[in-house]
Design an enzyme around this catalytic site. Structure first.
Site, PDB file in Angstrom:
ATOM      1  N   HIS A 192       0.873  -1.186   0.000  1.00  0.00           N
ATOM      2  CA  HIS A 192       0.000   0.000   0.000  1.00  0.00           C
ATOM      3  C   HIS A 192       0.897   1.219   0.000  1.00  0.00           C
ATOM      4  O   HIS A 192       1.672   1.443   0.925  1.00  0.00           O
ATOM      5  CB  HIS A 192      -0.919   0.009   1.222  1.00  0.00           C
ATOM      6  CG  HIS A 192      -1.886   1.150   1.219  1.00  0.00           C
ATOM      7  ND1 HIS A 192      -3.183   1.039   0.733  1.00  0.00           N
ATOM      8  CD2 HIS A 192      -1.756   2.440   1.604  1.00  0.00           C
ATOM      9  CE1 HIS A 192      -3.796   2.189   0.835  1.00  0.00           C
ATOM     10  NE2 HIS A 192      -2.949   3.083   1.364  1.00  0.00           N
ATOM     11  N   CYS A 193       0.788   2.013  -1.051  1.00  0.00           N
ATOM     12  CA  CYS A 193       1.668   3.166  -1.220  1.00  0.00           C
ATOM     13  C   CYS A 193       0.995   4.420  -0.665  1.00  0.00           C
ATOM     14  O   CYS A 193      -0.045   4.843  -1.187  1.00  0.00           O
ATOM     15  CB  CYS A 193       2.015   3.363  -2.698  1.00  0.00           C
ATOM     16  SG  CYS A 193       3.137   4.755  -2.995  1.00  0.00           S
ATOM     17  N   PRO A 194       1.557   5.037   0.365  1.00  0.00           N
ATOM     18  CA  PRO A 194       0.927   6.257   0.908  1.00  0.00           C
ATOM     19  C   PRO A 194       1.051   7.456  -0.019  1.00  0.00           C
ATOM     20  O   PRO A 194       0.266   8.396   0.077  1.00  0.00           O
ATOM     21  CB  PRO A 194       1.698   6.478   2.217  1.00  0.00           C
ATOM     22  CG  PRO A 194       3.020   5.826   2.003  1.00  0.00           C
ATOM     23  CD  PRO A 194       2.759   4.652   1.119  1.00  0.00           C
ATOM     24  N   GLY A 197      -1.835   6.912  -2.305  1.00  0.00           N
ATOM     25  CA  GLY A 197      -3.076   6.694  -1.581  1.00  0.00           C
ATOM     26  C   GLY A 197      -3.872   5.518  -2.072  1.00  0.00           C
ATOM     27  O   GLY A 197      -5.105   5.570  -2.092  1.00  0.00           O
ATOM     28  N   GLN A 198      -3.211   4.429  -2.446  1.00  0.00           N
ATOM     29  CA  GLN A 198      -3.909   3.281  -3.006  1.00  0.00           C
ATOM     30  C   GLN A 198      -3.049   2.037  -2.858  1.00  0.00           C
ATOM     31  O   GLN A 198      -1.817   2.116  -2.761  1.00  0.00           O
ATOM     32  CB  GLN A 198      -4.212   3.520  -4.489  1.00  0.00           C
ATOM     33  CG  GLN A 198      -4.966   2.401  -5.200  1.00  0.00           C
ATOM     34  CD  GLN A 198      -6.350   2.178  -4.655  1.00  0.00           C
ATOM     35  OE1 GLN A 198      -6.513   1.587  -3.587  1.00  0.00           O
ATOM     36  NE2 GLN A 198      -7.369   2.637  -5.380  1.00  0.00           N
TER      37      GLN A 198
END
Length: 427
Positions: A192-194, A197-198
């Site tokens: 999950h890549c901050p 945001g996804q």
């Protein structure tokens, strides 16, 4: 899959009021009754993670340096180069930035490969599954359906274990994992890549890699032409580096900024290029370490590159704009799952699909339930429980937790006066 998910037959034990709610309730969309933590835009056409606000920061960090480059640095480049070359330098940076922003939203605003949830736990495939239950599996203590925590699946002649997800009530396909942030099971889950945001999964990994690699090239592009600008100033004024930086401080700021950013996104690009060549995900690389054993998904360097960049992206398994009855999702899930748990798992309280009750530790529930069984046993048969000393405890206190659980499982938690007198008489 999605059609059957929402067209399943209603359980026969629903009350008339619940049936009227389901049959006559107002229609709504799937994204409006979605159980995950995602955020939807444009009527369910765009799906983001719960931390989608980070997109504003990411866009700011990308666009701002390019605006500063075009405003302050490129003015001198117009004079040093021909008009066409100067215009081309600015146009390339602007178009490249727009391309990166589009890749960012293609990564963030699409379904990463979410596996639709089941409305109820799957049925055991055979009776032999019960002998393979783990001691930590709740069903082994509570009498739940014989669903082992893992199953063996063969991938290219190699046995791969797949886990059962209690939230989504399904066995995750190979390479699938449950994202705790988005609260969904995602196919070929990478991480999950901050920054976007996804979740990064099967359906958006290609765009994610193109995004980070293009951002690296943009950083190097601005970095290089800022140095060209400094070099031209040094030649024009016959000064050293520091004096040139004083005459064009924005070039120095952008050189420092792009140098740091290039190390960050460039390192990330190199790491994911290694993962692509070896056909791994970030999750698998940190968890399984395929360096010391055979990777069942490795197709060779060329095959791995083809799979990521040239294979067809599978369609989404979710139709977020499909119409459903207004209360079908909440009522059907809460009633069917609640009744299943109350009938088959009386010693454990699960966090139901409504998400408004927290899971209680199984050990504590087992102690509380044993007390409820003791009191209920007195009510039904009037005999003394084997582990309680009623000579010392004539007045049994029902705690709020016991009352709540007794109400949930349909038990009567206090013996009637005649039965209490009978109990005292037996003592």
């Amino acid at each position: 899959m999605q059609d059957t998910m929402y067209a399943s037959a209603l359980p026969p034990h629903l009350s008339d009021s619940n049936r009227r709610i389901i049959d006559g309730g107002p229609s709504s969309r799937v994204y409006q009754t979605w159980k995950g933590s995602n955020r939807f835009c444009c009527g369910g056409r765009l799906i983001f993670g719960p931390d989608a606000r980070s997109l504003f920061l990411t866009v700011f960090l990308i666009v701002t340096p390019v605006i500063l480059f075009c405003t302050f640095v490129s003015q001198r480049l117009f004079h040093e180069f021909d008009d066409h070359i100067g215009n081309l330098i600015v146009a390339i940076s602007a178009i490249f930035t727009l391309y990166i922003v589009i890749l960012l939203f293609l990564t963030s605003g699409r379904d990463p490969g979410i596996i639709p949830r089941n409305l109820h736990p799957p049925e055991p495939e055979d009776e032999a599954d019960g002998s393979n239950l783990s001691a930590d599996w709740p069903g082994s203590r509570t009498g739940a359906p014989n669903l082992p925590p893992t199953k063996d699946v063969t991938v290219k002649g190699m046995v791969v274990k797949v886990k059962y997800c209690q939230t989504c009530m399904l066995y995750r396909p190979p390479r699938c994992s449950h994202c705790s942030i988005c609260n969904n099971c995602v196919e070929r889950f990478d991480h999950h890549c901050p920054w976007v945001g996804q979740c990064i999964g099967k359906r958006n990994y290609r765009f994610f890699f193109m995004f980070i690699s293009s951002t690296t090239m943009l950083c190097l592009y601005v970095f290089a032409f800022c140095w060209v600008n400094i070099s031209k100033i040094m030649d024009e004024y016959q000064c050293d580096l520091w004096r040139a930086l004083v005459k064009s401080p924005m070039s120095g700021i952008l050189i420092l900024y792009t140098f740091i950013a290039a190390w960050f996104v460039g390192g990330l690009t190199g790491f994911h290029l290694y993962l692509i060549i070896t056909n791994q995900t970030t999750y698998e690389n940190f968890r399984y370490r395929y360096d010391s054993k055979m990777n069942p998904y490795n197709r060779g360097c060329v095959g791995n590159l083809w799979e990521i960049f040239f294979s067809k992206i599978p369609p989404s398994k979710n139709n977020f704009r499909a119409k459903v009855k207004g209360e079908t999702s909440s009522v059907y899930n809460s009633v069917s799952v609640g009744l299943t748990m109350s009938q088959e798992m009386p010693k454990t309280s699960f966090d139901l699909e409504m998400g408004k009750r927290q899971a209680v530790a199984a050990e504590d529930l087992e102690d509380i339930q044993s007390q409820i069984d003791s009191v209920g046993g007195l009510e039904r048969c009037g005999t003394e429980p084997p582990h309680a000393k009623w000579n010392q405890r004539n007045n049994w206190e029902i705690t709020p937790d016991m009352r709540m659980l007794a109400d949930e499982f349909g038990m009567q938690y206090g013996p009637c006066p005649t039965e209490r007198e009978k109990i005292h008489g037996d003592q």
